[in-house]
Design an enzyme around this catalytic site. Structure first.
Site, short mmCIF file in Angstrom:
data_model
loop_
_atom_site.label_atom_id
_atom_site.label_comp_id
_atom_site.label_asym_id
_atom_site.label_seq_id
_atom_site.Cartn_x
_atom_site.Cartn_y
_atom_site.Cartn_z
N GLU A 1 0.88 -1.17 0.00
CA GLU A 1 0.00 0.00 0.00
C GLU A 1 0.91 1.22 0.00
OE1 GLU A 1 -3.29 0.44 -0.08
OE2 GLU A 1 -3.80 -1.68 -0.15
N CYS B 1 -2.06 9.44 2.41
CA CYS B 1 -1.54 8.89 1.15
C CYS B 1 -2.40 9.27 -0.04
CB CYS B 1 -1.44 7.37 1.26
SG CYS B 1 -2.98 6.60 1.74
P1 NAD Z 1 8.22 4.65 4.94
O1 NAD Z 1 8.24 3.89 3.66
O2 NAD Z 1 9.38 5.51 5.26
O3 NAD Z 1 8.08 3.65 6.19
C1 NAD Z 1 7.06 2.67 6.29
C2 NAD Z 1 7.52 1.53 7.18
O4 NAD Z 1 8.69 0.94 6.62
C3 NAD Z 1 7.89 1.94 8.61
O5 NAD Z 1 7.23 1.06 9.51
C4 NAD Z 1 9.39 1.75 8.71
O6 NAD Z 1 9.78 1.18 9.92
C5 NAD Z 1 9.70 0.76 7.61
N1 NAD Z 1 11.01 1.05 7.00
C6 NAD Z 1 11.54 2.26 6.73
N2 NAD Z 1 12.73 2.13 6.12
C7 NAD Z 1 12.95 0.80 6.01
C8 NAD Z 1 14.03 0.02 5.46
N3 NAD Z 1 15.12 0.58 4.90
N4 NAD Z 1 13.91 -1.32 5.49
C9 NAD Z 1 12.83 -1.89 6.04
N5 NAD Z 1 11.79 -1.21 6.57
C10 NAD Z 1 11.85 0.11 6.56
O7 NAD Z 1 6.87 5.46 4.89
P2 NAD Z 1 6.28 6.47 5.95
O8 NAD Z 1 7.13 7.69 5.99
O9 NAD Z 1 6.02 5.77 7.23
O10 NAD Z 1 4.87 6.82 5.29
C11 NAD Z 1 4.73 7.73 4.24
C12 NAD Z 1 4.50 7.04 2.93
O11 NAD Z 1 3.55 6.01 3.08
C13 NAD Z 1 3.94 7.97 1.88
O12 NAD Z 1 4.51 7.66 0.63
C14 NAD Z 1 2.45 7.63 1.87
O13 NAD Z 1 1.79 7.95 0.69
C15 NAD Z 1 2.51 6.17 2.12
N6 NAD Z 1 1.25 5.71 2.69
C16 NAD Z 1 0.47 4.88 1.97
C17 NAD Z 1 -0.74 4.48 2.48
C18 NAD Z 1 -1.66 3.56 1.72
O14 NAD Z 1 -2.59 3.05 2.32
N7 NAD Z 1 -1.45 3.34 0.44
C19 NAD Z 1 -1.14 4.92 3.73
C20 NAD Z 1 -0.30 5.76 4.44
C21 NAD Z 1 0.91 6.15 3.92
#
Ligand code: NAD
Length: 471
Positions: A226, A260
């Site tokens: 997602e 998002c």
């Molecule tokens: P992110 O990708 O930075 O992090 C998401 C998760 O990934 C966190 O739990 C984090 O611990 C983990 N993570 C981060 N870096 C990692 C790595 N190198 N290896 C493994 N795991 C890792 O995203 P965010 O900043 O938490 O959220 C913002 C993004 O999420 C935006 O792009 C937003 O659009 C998207 N988003 C999508 C939805 C949806 O339902 N489609 C909902 C909310 C947010």
């Protein structure tokens, strides 16, 4: 403070490789015991999840406020009640969801029993995001439990108070062997992803989504991703501009734009832009009065990093509506910028904040072309009264969802799947779709053993001859 990404700063023991391994192994033992196969057990767990949300509402609201300064009403509506509603739906519908799907009988299988069974994958992993730290962590968990899986739950480290609240309070309600909570940042999540899971459900950015996909591929683990991206808005001069401006500014300022599916940028003509700005200003005033900053209904940006990223995007931009921002409490004023060029930095990344750029286009065809030259969005918003324009957007663009004459509301519409396509994600969920996401559709056939059936079947056995291959 980015230090919160370290596991030990959660106030829990350091979440290490050993911890990840133990948690997954213990969940695997719990799954092998077959207790999650019982629908009674699943329903009890889902009811306990509802109880957790009801009883711990205050603690959760406080935690979400600490993390995001989110108004309590928004936390109750979007984080707690939405999850309760889906959990209750799962409890009430589970018996019908788990019923095997019978396959229409044809002349070929009329004497057989042919059906599709929903089978749990096994030990699954749910990785949440911080912007709706309760909702995005627990909504997928509902479908995973309903489908009979065990789930390792990984809340986002960027909402540490909520992560801590979930980790310390949830095990008082639901089975902590089947549904353990794992805390940690990049390092700890990377360790977790080295474990073998039977399904991974990830919510986050496209760039991290690719890493998760890569890790999952080591075990051929299926995934739902997602993700996010830039969700465009097109407005033409047949739209109800006053209502469009109100709805768009609402969508852009909810959760301080950190959604998002928040409207990311607007495509419209110069003439529409001028009217839109007037109505947008009025809408902001209606929502937040003379002083947005002092208004408790407007939230804050999650951290310093994102505050500086957002204010950086405003550099060299022409601000049509805006006000001063403040790094002290990560306050970014709702802002609209005009005369934006497609090559500007603000048009290169998902904004994820209360800033709305407007790019002018001459026609809907130009807008469609603009959208199609970029990554497929999670949501596409079209404000128009013209049938031809609606049809053209539906037919000629690709996105996770299309919403006509509003923003965000499709994400809470009963029955609709929620998910992206291309760069905005793989798979979808919400309601029954979440149950389906977490269920392997197992094909099952049972055949009769009578000699009559075997005689009818004789065509498959050698020796072959011409009559056997004639249709
Ligand atoms: P992110 O990708 O930075 O992090 C998401 C998760 O990934 C966190 O739990 C984090 O611990 C983990 N993570 C981060 N870096 C990692 C790595 N190198 N290896 C493994 N795991 C890792 O995203 P965010 O900043 O938490 O959220 C913002 C993004 O999420 C935006 O792009 C937003 O659009 C998207 N988003 C999508 C939805 C949806 O339902 N489609 C909902 C909310 C947010």
């Amino acid at each position: 403070n980015l230090d919160v990404t370290q596991g030990d700063s959660f106030g829990f023991e350091k979440y290490s490789m050993c911890k990840a391994l133990n948690m997954v192994q213990s969940a695997r033992r719990a799954f092998a015991s077959n207790k999650t196969r019982s629908t009674k057990f699943r329903k009890t767990q889902l009811k306990e999840l509802v109880k957790f949300l009801e009883k711990e509402e205050k603690a959760l609201c406080t935690a979400v406020y600490d993390d995001l300064k989110k108004p309590k009403a928004e936390t109750i509506l979007h984080e707690i009640l939405t999850v309760i509603k889906e959990a209750r739906e799962a409890v009430n519908s589970l018996q019908s969801w788990v019923k095997p799907t019978t396959v229409k009988s044809t002349i070929v299988n009329s004497l057989d029993t042919v059906k599709i069974l929903d089978e749990p994958y096994g030990v699954t992993l749910v990785i949440g995001a911080w912007n709706f730290p309760v909702h995005l962590t627990l909504l997928p968990v509902i479908g995973a439990i309903a489908a009979g899986n065990c789930v390792v739950i990984k809340p986002s480290e960027h909402a540490p108070a909520t992560a801590r609240a979930i980790a310390s309070l949830l095990p008082k309600y639901i089975d902590s062997e089947c549904y353990p909570v794992y805390l940690g940042g990049v390092e700890e999540t990377s360790e977790l992803l080295k474990q073998k899971f039977d399904y991974i459900f990830f919510t986050g950015s496209p760039s991290i989504g690719k890493l998760v996909h890569q890790a999952a591929s080591q075990n051929l683990t299926p995934v739902t991703l997602e993700l996010g991206g830039k969700s465009p808005v097109y407005i033409d001069n047949t739209a109800n501009l006053k209502l469009a401006a109100k709805r768009i500014m609402w969508g852009k300022t909810q959760n301080c734009g950190q959604i998002c599916v928040a409207p990311d940028y607007v495509l419209c003509s110069k003439e529409v832009q001028d009217k839109f700005l007037k109505y947008a200003q009025a809408a902001l005033h209606q929502f937040y009065g003379d002083n947005v900053r002092e208004n408790g209904d407007f939230g804050r940006i999650i951290n310093q990093h994102h505050f500086h990223r957002l204010t950086g995007l405003l550099r060299d931009q022409k601000v049509a509506i805006g006000g001063p921002s403040d790094p002290k409490d990560h306050f970014v004023h709702p802002t609209i910028v005009t005369d934006v060029h497609p090559d500007d930095a603000i048009m290169q990344e998902e904004i994820f904040g209360p800033i709305l750029p407007i790019v002018t286009v001459e026609s809907y065809e130009e807008a469609i072309n603009f959208i199609n030259q970029r990554e497929k969005p999670l949501a596409l918003y079209v404000f128009t009264g013209c049938k031809k324009v609606k049809k053209a957007f539906l037919r000629e663009t690709s996105s996770g969802a299309v919403l006509i004459n509003d923003v965000l509301m499709h994400s809470v519409a009963d029955g609709l799947p929620f998910g992206g396509v291309g760069n905005s994600g793989i798979g979808a969920y919400h309601g029954k779709h979440t149950f389906d996401t977490f269920s392997h559709k197992k094909a099952v056939m049972e055949r009769g053993t009578s000699m009559l059936i075997d005689k009818i079947d004789s065509i498959r056995y050698p020796p072959y001859n011409n009559t056997k291959t004639k249709l």
